[in-house]
Design a protein around this motif. Structure first.
Motif, PDB file in Angstrom:
ATOM      1  N   ARG A   1       0.849  -1.201   0.000  1.00 35.48           N
ATOM      2  CA  ARG A   1       0.000   0.000   0.000  1.00 35.48           C
ATOM      3  C   ARG A   1       0.879   1.242   0.000  1.00 35.48           C
ATOM      4  O   ARG A   1       1.858   1.310   0.741  1.00 35.48           O
ATOM      5  N   VAL A   2       0.491   2.207  -0.823  1.00 33.76           N
ATOM      6  CA  VAL A   2       1.224   3.459  -0.947  1.00 33.76           C
ATOM      7  C   VAL A   2       0.257   4.614  -0.745  1.00 33.76           C
ATOM      8  O   VAL A   2      -0.826   4.626  -1.321  1.00 33.76           O
ATOM      9  N   SER A   3       0.652   5.581   0.067  1.00 32.39           N
ATOM     10  CA  SER A   3      -0.128   6.802   0.241  1.00 32.39           C
ATOM     11  C   SER A   3       0.522   7.909  -0.580  1.00 32.39           C
ATOM     12  O   SER A   3       1.689   8.251  -0.353  1.00 32.39           O
ATOM     13  N   LEU A   4      -0.218   8.465  -1.520  1.00 29.15           N
ATOM     14  CA  LEU A   4       0.279   9.550  -2.352  1.00 29.15           C
ATOM     15  C   LEU A   4       0.181  10.873  -1.601  1.00 29.15           C
ATOM     16  O   LEU A   4      -0.570  10.981  -0.624  1.00 29.15           O
ATOM     17  N   PRO A   5       0.944  11.894  -2.035  1.00 30.90           N
ATOM     18  CA  PRO A   5       0.920  13.180  -1.331  1.00 30.90           C
ATOM     19  C   PRO A   5      -0.473  13.800  -1.183  1.00 30.90           C
ATOM     20  O   PRO A   5      -0.738  14.505  -0.211  1.00 30.90           O
TER      21      PRO A   5
END
Length: 87
Positions: free
Chosen positions: A12-16
């Protein structure tokens, strides 16, 4: 052939902007039609994804490619990796 991180194919990646995405991947190398031994190595361990070509036919290509992915694997599992961390 060295393969690192092939068992964990979700990250999982959280974008800006706050958007969250889930990455999925697969990795595979092949000896091809001209070689008997696969000297390639790969790393698929977020956030680092790399393929190290073993340079088939050259001395110790398998050791060189394994050394590269082993060194890069030290950064697997981190949130972010940039050029300064890899140098």
């Amino acid at each position: 052939m060295t393969q690192i991180g092939n068992g964990n194919a979700r990250h999982r990646v959280s974008l800006p902007d706050g958007t969250e995405i889930t990455l999925s991947w697969a990795a595979l190398t092949d000896t091809g039609l001209r070689r008997e031994v696969n000297e390639d190595s790969f790393l698929a361990q977020a956030p680092v994804f790399a393929v190290a070509d073993g340079m088939g036919g050259h001395a110790a290509g398998d050791f060189a490619s394994a050394a590269v992915v082993t060194r890069l694997a030290e950064h697997g599992g981190k949130t972010l990796v940039g050029t300064p961390e890899i140098d």
